[in-house]
Design a protein around this motif. Structure first.
Motif, PDB file in Angstrom:
ATOM      1  N   THR A  30       0.659  -1.770   0.083  1.00  0.00           N
ATOM      2  CA  THR A  30      -0.181   0.069   0.143  1.00  0.00           C
ATOM      3  C   THR A  30       0.893   1.179  -0.097  1.00  0.00           C
ATOM      4  OG1 THR A  30      -0.640  -0.167   2.442  1.00  0.00           O
ATOM      5  CG2 THR A  30      -1.455  -1.041   1.514  1.00  0.00           C
ATOM      6  N   ASN A  31       1.700   1.131   0.320  1.00  0.00           N
ATOM      7  CA  ASN A  31       2.985   2.536   0.682  1.00  0.00           C
ATOM      8  C   ASN A  31       3.246   2.921  -0.714  1.00  0.00           C
ATOM      9  OD1 ASN A  31       3.832   2.856   2.990  1.00  0.00           O
ATOM     10  ND2 ASN A  31       4.330   0.821   3.466  1.00  0.00           N
ATOM     11  N   ARG A  32       3.836   1.729  -2.174  1.00  0.00           N
ATOM     12  CA  ARG A  32       3.948   1.983  -3.073  1.00  0.00           C
ATOM     13  C   ARG A  32       2.125   2.357  -3.690  1.00  0.00           C
ATOM     14  NH1 ARG A  32       4.476   2.355  -7.760  1.00  0.00           N
ATOM     15  NH2 ARG A  32       5.292   1.661  -9.382  1.00  0.00           N
ATOM     16  N   MET A  33       1.334   2.935  -2.895  1.00  0.00           N
ATOM     17  CA  MET A  33       0.409   2.891  -4.021  1.00  0.00           C
ATOM     18  C   MET A  33       0.437   4.688  -3.483  1.00  0.00           C
ATOM     19  SD  MET A  33      -3.075   0.381  -3.352  1.00  0.00           S
ATOM     20  CE  MET A  33      -2.835  -1.104  -3.217  1.00  0.00           C
ATOM     21  N   ALA A  34       0.799   4.344  -2.316  1.00  0.00           N
ATOM     22  CA  ALA A  34       0.794   6.478  -1.550  1.00  0.00           C
ATOM     23  C   ALA A  34       1.118   7.364  -2.587  1.00  0.00           C
ATOM     24  CB  ALA A  34       1.458   6.712  -0.417  1.00  0.00           C
ATOM     25  N   PRO A  35       0.390   8.645  -3.201  1.00  0.00           N
ATOM     26  CA  PRO A  35       0.952   9.695  -4.060  1.00  0.00           C
ATOM     27  C   PRO A  35       2.276  11.101  -3.470  1.00  0.00           C
ATOM     28  CG  PRO A  35      -1.373   9.794  -4.229  1.00  0.00           C
ATOM     29  CD  PRO A  35      -1.453   8.555  -2.603  1.00  0.00           C
ATOM     30  N   PRO A  36       3.469   9.848  -3.815  1.00  0.00           N
ATOM     31  CA  PRO A  36       4.494  11.231  -3.552  1.00  0.00           C
ATOM     32  C   PRO A  36       3.705  12.346  -2.730  1.00  0.00           C
ATOM     33  CG  PRO A  36       4.843  10.307  -5.512  1.00  0.00           C
ATOM     34  CD  PRO A  36       3.182   9.845  -5.247  1.00  0.00           C
ATOM     35  N   ALA A  37       2.669  13.617  -4.239  1.00  0.00           N
ATOM     36  CA  ALA A  37       2.076  14.829  -3.718  1.00  0.00           C
ATOM     37  C   ALA A  37       1.561  14.869  -1.703  1.00  0.00           C
ATOM     38  CB  ALA A  37       0.948  15.105  -4.351  1.00  0.00           C
ATOM     39  N   VAL A  38       1.171  13.431  -1.804  1.00  0.00           N
ATOM     40  CA  VAL A  38       0.750  13.794  -0.480  1.00  0.00           C
ATOM     41  C   VAL A  38       1.510  14.448   0.599  1.00  0.00           C
ATOM     42  CG1 VAL A  38      -0.516  12.153   1.711  1.00  0.00           C
ATOM     43  CG2 VAL A  38      -1.559  12.206  -1.391  1.00  0.00           C
ATOM     44  N   PHE A  39       2.916  13.468  -0.032  1.00  0.00           N
ATOM     45  CA  PHE A  39       4.026  13.547   1.764  1.00  0.00           C
ATOM     46  C   PHE A  39       4.598  14.353   1.219  1.00  0.00           C
ATOM     47  CE2 PHE A  39       3.216   9.545   3.434  1.00  0.00           C
ATOM     48  CZ  PHE A  39       2.606   8.921   2.455  1.00  0.00           C
ATOM     49  N   LEU A  40       4.854  15.266   0.343  1.00  0.00           N
ATOM     50  CA  LEU A  40       5.684  16.282   0.280  1.00  0.00           C
ATOM     51  C   LEU A  40       5.987  17.456   1.541  1.00  0.00           C
ATOM     52  CD1 LEU A  40       4.307  17.927  -3.147  1.00  0.00           C
ATOM     53  CD2 LEU A  40       6.649  15.990  -2.642  1.00  0.00           C
ATOM     54  N   LEU A  41       4.151  17.959   2.215  1.00  0.00           N
ATOM     55  CA  LEU A  41       4.617  19.024   3.099  1.00  0.00           C
ATOM     56  C   LEU A  41       5.025  18.061   4.603  1.00  0.00           C
ATOM     57  CD1 LEU A  41       2.524  21.840   3.675  1.00  0.00           C
ATOM     58  CD2 LEU A  41       4.346  21.658   2.903  1.00  0.00           C
ATOM     59  N   PRO A  42       4.519  17.236   4.735  1.00  0.00           N
ATOM     60  CA  PRO A  42       4.857  15.830   6.114  1.00  0.00           C
ATOM     61  C   PRO A  42       6.095  15.746   6.192  1.00  0.00           C
ATOM     62  CG  PRO A  42       2.571  15.081   4.907  1.00  0.00           C
ATOM     63  CD  PRO A  42       3.643  16.912   4.566  1.00  0.00           C
ATOM     64  N   PHE A  43       6.763  15.175   5.206  1.00  0.00           N
ATOM     65  CA  PHE A  43       8.585  14.823   4.516  1.00  0.00           C
ATOM     66  C   PHE A  43       9.025  16.257   4.907  1.00  0.00           C
ATOM     67  CE2 PHE A  43       8.473  11.210   3.443  1.00  0.00           C
ATOM     68  CZ  PHE A  43       7.885   9.986   2.573  1.00  0.00           C
ATOM     69  N   PHE A  44       8.722  17.635   4.683  1.00  0.00           N
ATOM     70  CA  PHE A  44       9.582  18.610   4.964  1.00  0.00           C
ATOM     71  C   PHE A  44       9.810  18.381   6.139  1.00  0.00           C
ATOM     72  CE2 PHE A  44      11.538  22.534   3.166  1.00  0.00           C
ATOM     73  CZ  PHE A  44      11.224  23.573   4.269  1.00  0.00           C
ATOM     74  N   GLN A  45       8.774  19.337   7.098  1.00  0.00           N
ATOM     75  CA  GLN A  45       8.197  18.503   8.652  1.00  0.00           C
ATOM     76  C   GLN A  45       8.921  17.785   9.285  1.00  0.00           C
ATOM     77  OE1 GLN A  45       4.609  19.310  10.108  1.00  0.00           O
ATOM     78  NE2 GLN A  45       4.743  21.330   9.637  1.00  0.00           N
ATOM     79  N   LEU A  46       8.727  16.601   9.069  1.00  0.00           N
ATOM     80  CA  LEU A  46       9.518  15.432   9.496  1.00  0.00           C
ATOM     81  C   LEU A  46      11.085  15.383   9.256  1.00  0.00           C
ATOM     82  CD1 LEU A  46       9.119  13.016  11.004  1.00  0.00           C
ATOM     83  CD2 LEU A  46       9.299  11.748   8.815  1.00  0.00           C
ATOM     84  N   TYR A  47      11.543  15.990   8.370  1.00  0.00           N
ATOM     85  CA  TYR A  47      13.233  15.610   8.344  1.00  0.00           C
ATOM     86  C   TYR A  47      13.725  17.120   8.553  1.00  0.00           C
ATOM     87  CZ  TYR A  47      12.769  11.470   5.151  1.00  0.00           C
ATOM     88  OH  TYR A  47      12.794  10.199   5.359  1.00  0.00           O
ATOM     89  N   SER A  48      12.939  18.287   8.672  1.00  0.00           N
ATOM     90  CA  SER A  48      13.361  19.603   8.888  1.00  0.00           C
ATOM     91  C   SER A  48      13.043  18.969  10.853  1.00  0.00           C
ATOM     92  CB  SER A  48      12.296  20.579   9.307  1.00  0.00           C
ATOM     93  OG  SER A  48      11.635  21.247   8.266  1.00  0.00           O
ATOM     94  N   THR A  49      12.834  18.334  11.703  1.00  0.00           N
ATOM     95  CA  THR A  49      12.611  18.019  12.797  1.00  0.00           C
ATOM     96  C   THR A  49      13.990  17.233  12.449  1.00  0.00           C
ATOM     97  OG1 THR A  49       9.971  17.450  12.501  1.00  0.00           O
ATOM     98  CG2 THR A  49      11.802  17.648  14.395  1.00  0.00           C
ATOM     99  N   PHE A  50      14.628  16.861  12.075  1.00  0.00           N
ATOM    100  CA  PHE A  50      15.810  15.966  12.802  1.00  0.00           C
ATOM    101  C   PHE A  50      16.866  16.782  11.974  1.00  0.00           C
ATOM    102  CE2 PHE A  50      14.584  12.153  14.516  1.00  0.00           C
ATOM    103  CZ  PHE A  50      13.336  11.773  14.362  1.00  0.00           C
ATOM    104  N   GLY A  51      16.495  18.218  11.434  1.00  0.00           N
ATOM    105  CA  GLY A  51      17.661  19.070  11.034  1.00  0.00           C
ATOM    106  C   GLY A  51      18.057  18.381   9.981  1.00  0.00           C
TER     107      GLY A  51
END
Lengths: 292, 363, 287
Positions: free
Chosen positions: A131-152
């Motif tokens: 199901t992870n293959r089915m996730a649109p990358p567009a959905v993850f843009l902001l969350p990824f940005f936030q997540l990786y910002s948190t870890f610098g």
């Protein structure tokens, strides 16, 4: 008897080729013509890109010609001499390689577990991975940005490598599991009887047996990570800027530098073309996730 | 139609073959008589599948001609050859029912519906498959699937020869017997020519009236199972048929004897005089023909027992005469020798081979 | 293969779970979080329940985007699957010609998405692209920057060019796995070429075609870069597909709440339709 089996094998391989041609029932020349037509369809747009890469932008926009006008190597020169260009290629290479290594490292043991054992939740996890293959990358843009910002980790190679695991790890597990199914359990058991510890068995016995599978998986991880743009763009800015992003940000005062972009584009196709030659015999099987 | 005649058949899979390329068939001339049940026996790679595919038309031979009766079919494609073939594993149209499978060859030939239905039901009854006719073909077991494959050949009334390429490979041993019996019934009823390729000598010997043995691209012997067992025309046949196969000793004539490493066999004068002057000579004798004797018996050769394998109704005794090893078969009830003993070779059952070909017995 | 019950196998699977959980579950939780809250500032957030979802479902632009997306995916599937199978049928099965052909047709799959977009952006242009110029030379007015139909044609052809090789390679792998005996039996049975295709080849391609259809549906439904590079979603919003719409909302307009709700709906739709496709394909297979 082995003296006769060798020529017999060669004999049969030759026989197979002749049978193939006739078994299809399609006229050989008709098929060849159709295939050439399709390959032309594939190559003409690529040729157009190559053509542009050898021209100045003014010539490109200036008029129409089938062959490149005023052939120049200036675009390629720029890319090979300007650090902001060639470093971008290097950045791409780094995180793609990193991603391939991480994906393989985690997928190999997992695929082994899926192919050999039954355990609680095994089918669910297998499906969840897909199901992870089915996730649109567009959905993850902001969350990824936030997540990786948190870890610098913004603008690091590792961030992109990890983020690409989203779609590459499930793929790797699927392909590897398909290839692993072809290795009989008896080999594992023989190794244990012979006193191999699991890690030693896995590395020195098992992996060599599925070497084509590992190669194909590495190729696919490489490929899907190399061509991706959205996530790579979101997580990088300067230090880890990959070539695909560098290209999208190339706008100068006079508009897009088509010649330069075309040269950059051609150079992004080259690594893939080289790698695919090495896995050409397994690429079809790999696309079928090893299940054919 | 009458017989299948093969003339001067040679085949290589290379495109424009030369003498140095591998030839799957070196030279075959043979007649398959109408209505015969033949086994085509040989080891892997001997050319038997090639031969079969040439007869069915799936492979076009490099050289030679094939005749079905008077008709030269060398250039006739498979579809028009009146043959059917059953393969090593069941080949079915998964998406069709059993009935659909059996109907398919008739439908392709434009046979009218009523006649098709009749034929399909007749063949299904013959093969004990009437009950499952409307089931999906993919749901059946391997034996039923092979029966359907056979059935597709039988439904066509124009089929004159059925070719089998090791069809029982995927069938369990217990079921093989039933299927072979079915084949025999089919043969008795429809009387097609049957050519059954196998590398299993038991299958060949129980199934066929005539066995054709192939080795290295050539037919080395054709005969009944008894012929093959008693008088193998080629050392390969002797080696291949029988369990264990024939014993072979490399011999050289010397004085009035045949000498081998570890002993000598005295010969009758007339026999000694009739020996060929050149060619590699071999003596062949079946393990069951060897007689164990006491040392000192006239004509017996000293031998030491090396190993004994008891197999229920009989035992295989391996003996050494110097460096030469031979095997003897001892029936249940007869004393099993041990240690130092001797063997005697009955002349009538001791065969002489020159360059692998049989030239005669010693008596 | 017989599988052994062994719960210690979990240790082998743990790394995968950790990596994918970090990379997927954590961000997904963030999205869920945003989808049910209204965030005014770094400190002020209000729980709003399903309000964002309602807003998104009622949004005409979102509905239109869904419509366009379904149309695009349908078109693309209808063209690429048969075409891919057809290409697989004409590929040589063995020998050096086979290797060469496989590498040749696989090339589009290795091109970064933005470069694919760039190629077609120029290739389809009326004055400087071979395709654009040729079509216009035939008398057919073709301009993807101004005319929605031209834009759609360009994007569909680009996707066909880009992804048909995937279907072709999958089908090719499937065809190669068919034992020659099936073709031989078909010849003996007097089957026509069409019958061979429908009764032997197509049934045996079931598994790979399922994979192909699922992959192409999913990927075409998620498409972003290639059409964006060519048309930017235009002219107007005629080629604004779901991902383009989403990115506009989230990054462009910074409507985090609606964007998050949209994301979840988007993901759910893909899951649902993939499941539906998969079930249908399995049913067709067993009929």
């Amino acid at each position: 008897m082995s003296a006769i089996s060798q020529p017999a094998k060669r004999s049969e391989a030759l026989g197979e080729k002749r049978r193939d041609a006739r078994r299809r029932g399609l006229s050989r020349w008709g098929s060849r013509a159709a295939l050439c037509l399709y390959i032309a369809f594939v190559f003409v747009p690529i040729y157009w890109l190559v053509r542009m890469s050898f021209m100045e932008t003014t010539d490109i926009l200036g008029g129409f010609s089938i062959l490149p006008r005023n052939v120049t190597l200036a675009n390629y020169e720029t890319i090979f001499t300007d650090p902001s260009w060639y470093l971008s290629y290097w950045n791409s290479l780094v995180f793609v390689t990193l991603n391939t290594l991480i994906s393989l490292a985690v997928a190999l043991p997992a695929a082994y577990a899926f192919s050999r054992f039954r355990f609680i939740g095994d089918k669910h996890i297998f499906f969840w991975l897909f199901t992870n293959r089915m996730a649109p990358p567009a959905v993850f843009l902001l969350p990824f940005f936030q997540l990786y910002s948190t870890f610098g980790m913004i603008d690091t190679h590792l961030a992109v490598a990890l983020a690409h695991c989203l779609f590459n790890v499930p793929l790797a597990v699927w392909i590897l599991e398909g290839f692993m199914r072809g290795v009989p359990r008896e080999i594992d058991e023989t190794a244990y009887i012979d006193g191999y510890s699991f890690p030693r068995f896995f590395v020195t016995v098992f992996i060599p047996l599925i070497a084509p599978g590992v190669g194909v998986t590495a190729f696919f991880c490489f490929m899907f990570s190399w061509i991706e743009l959205l996530i790579a763009r979101t997580l990088t800015s300067v230090e880890a800027k990959p070539i695909v992003v560098a290209m999208t940000r190339t706008v100068s005062a006079s508009g897009l530098d088509w010649g330069l972009l075309a040269a950059a584009g051609v150079l992004t196709i080259v690594p893939g073309a080289i790698v695919i030659w090495f896995v050409r015999n397994y690429i079809a099987k790999g696309f079928a996730l090893g299940r054919v | 139609m009458s017989e299948i005649r093969i003339e001067g058949l040679r085949h290589s899979y290379a495109r424009n073959p030369t003498a140095s390329d591998p030839w799957a068939l070196k030279r075959v001339d043979h007649v398959w008589r109408d209505g015969g049940a033949y086994a085509l026996l040989g080891p892997s790679g001997c050319g038997k599948t090639t031969m079969l595919n040439i007869i069915s038309g799936l492979v076009r031979p490099t050289e030679g001609r094939i005749y079905f009766g008077e008709r030269d079919v060398t250039d006739v494609p498979t579809e028009r050859r009146n043959i059917a073939q059953v393969f090593q594993f069941p080949v079915l149209y998964d998406t069709m029912t059993m009935r659909g499978n059996l109907d398919f060859p008739l439908r392709n030939r434009g046979i009218p519906k009523a006649e098709r239905r009749a034929r399909v039901e007749e063949v299904a009854a013959m093969l004990d498959l009437s009950d499952s006719l409307d089931l999906r073909a993919s749901g059946l077991g391997a034996p039923e699937k092979q029966m359907i494959s056979l059935g597709r050949g039988l439904v066509r009334s124009d089929v004159a020869a059925i070719l089998f390429d090791e069809p029982l490979t995927v069938i369990d041993p217990q079921v093989k017997f039933t299927l072979r019996r079915k084949l025999k019934e089919v043969h008795e009823r429809f009387k097609p020519t049957l050519i059954y390729v196998t590398h299993d000598q038991n299958e060949a010997l129980t199934f066929a009236d005539q066995v054709v043995v192939m080795y290295d691209g050539e037919v080395v012997q054709v005969g009944t199972p008894e012929d093959l067992y008693e008088r193998p025309a080629h050392s390969f046949v002797g080696y291949f048929i029988g369990s264990p196969g024939m014993n072979f000793l490399q011999v050289e004539p010397s004085g009035g004897s045949l000498v081998f490493q570890g002993g000598a066999l005295a010969l009758d004068e007339t026999v000694a005089a009739g020996l060929p002057s050149k060619g590699a000579l071999k003596l062949g004798i079946r393990p069951s023909a060897l007689r164990i004797a006491d040392r000192g018996t006239p004509g017996a050769i000293d031998a030491d027992v090396v190993d004994v394998e008891t197999l229920g109704a009989y035992a295989i005794v391996e003996l050494a005469m110097g460096p030469t090893r031979i095997k003897a078969r001892v029936r249940d009830g007869e004393p099993i020798p041990s240690g130092a003993t001797a063997v005697s070779l009955p002349p009538r059952q001791t065969l002489l081979y020159a360059d692998e070909r049989l030239i005669g017995a010693l008596a | 293969m017989i599988q052994v019950d062994n719960n210690r196998a979990w240790l082998l699977v743990l790394p995968v779970v950790v990596v994918v959980a970090f990379t997927a579950i954590v961000p997904l939780m963030t999205v869920v979080n945003y989808s049910v809250q209204d965030i005014f500032g770094p400190e002020t957030r209000v729980f709003v329940g399903v309000e964002w979802f309602r807003e998104v479902i009622d949004d005409d632009r979102v509905r239109e985007a869904f419509g366009r997306q379904f149309l695009f995916s349908a078109l693309v599937l209808l063209i690429e699957i048969p075409l891919g199978v057809a290409v697989a049928l004409i590929l040589p099965l063995r020998g050096w010609r086979s290797s060469l052909a496989v590498v040749a047709i696989a090339l589009p799959l290795l091109i970064p998405f933005n470069v694919v977009g760039m190629i077609w952006q120029v290739f389809a242009r009326p004055e400087i692209g071979l395709f654009g110029t040729s079509v216009n030379a035939l008398g057919i007015p073709f301009n993807y920057t101004a005319d929605p139909l031209s834009a759609w044609v360009t994007i569909v052809i680009m996707d066909v060019w880009h992804w048909t090789p995937l279907v072709a390679l999958l089908a090719f792998a499937g065809l190669r796995a068919i034992p020659p005996a099936y073709y031989q039996a078909a010849r003996i049975d007097g089957a026509s070429r069409l019958a061979v295709f429908f009764y032997i080849e197509l049934p045996k391609l079931r598994n790979v075609l399922t994979i192909a259809i699922l992959l192409r549906f999913m990927d075409s439904f998620m498409i972003y870069t290639e059409p964006f590079v060519v048309t930017g979603g235009g002219p107007g919003s005629s080629t604004t597909f779901l991902s383009i719409n989403l990115v506009k909302m989230a990054v462009g307009q910074f409507d985090l709440g609606p964007a998050a709700a949209f994301s979840l709906l988007y993901f759910l739709v893909i899951l649902l339709f993939s499941y539906i496709f998969y079930t249908i394909l399995q049913q067709v297979a067993s009929k």
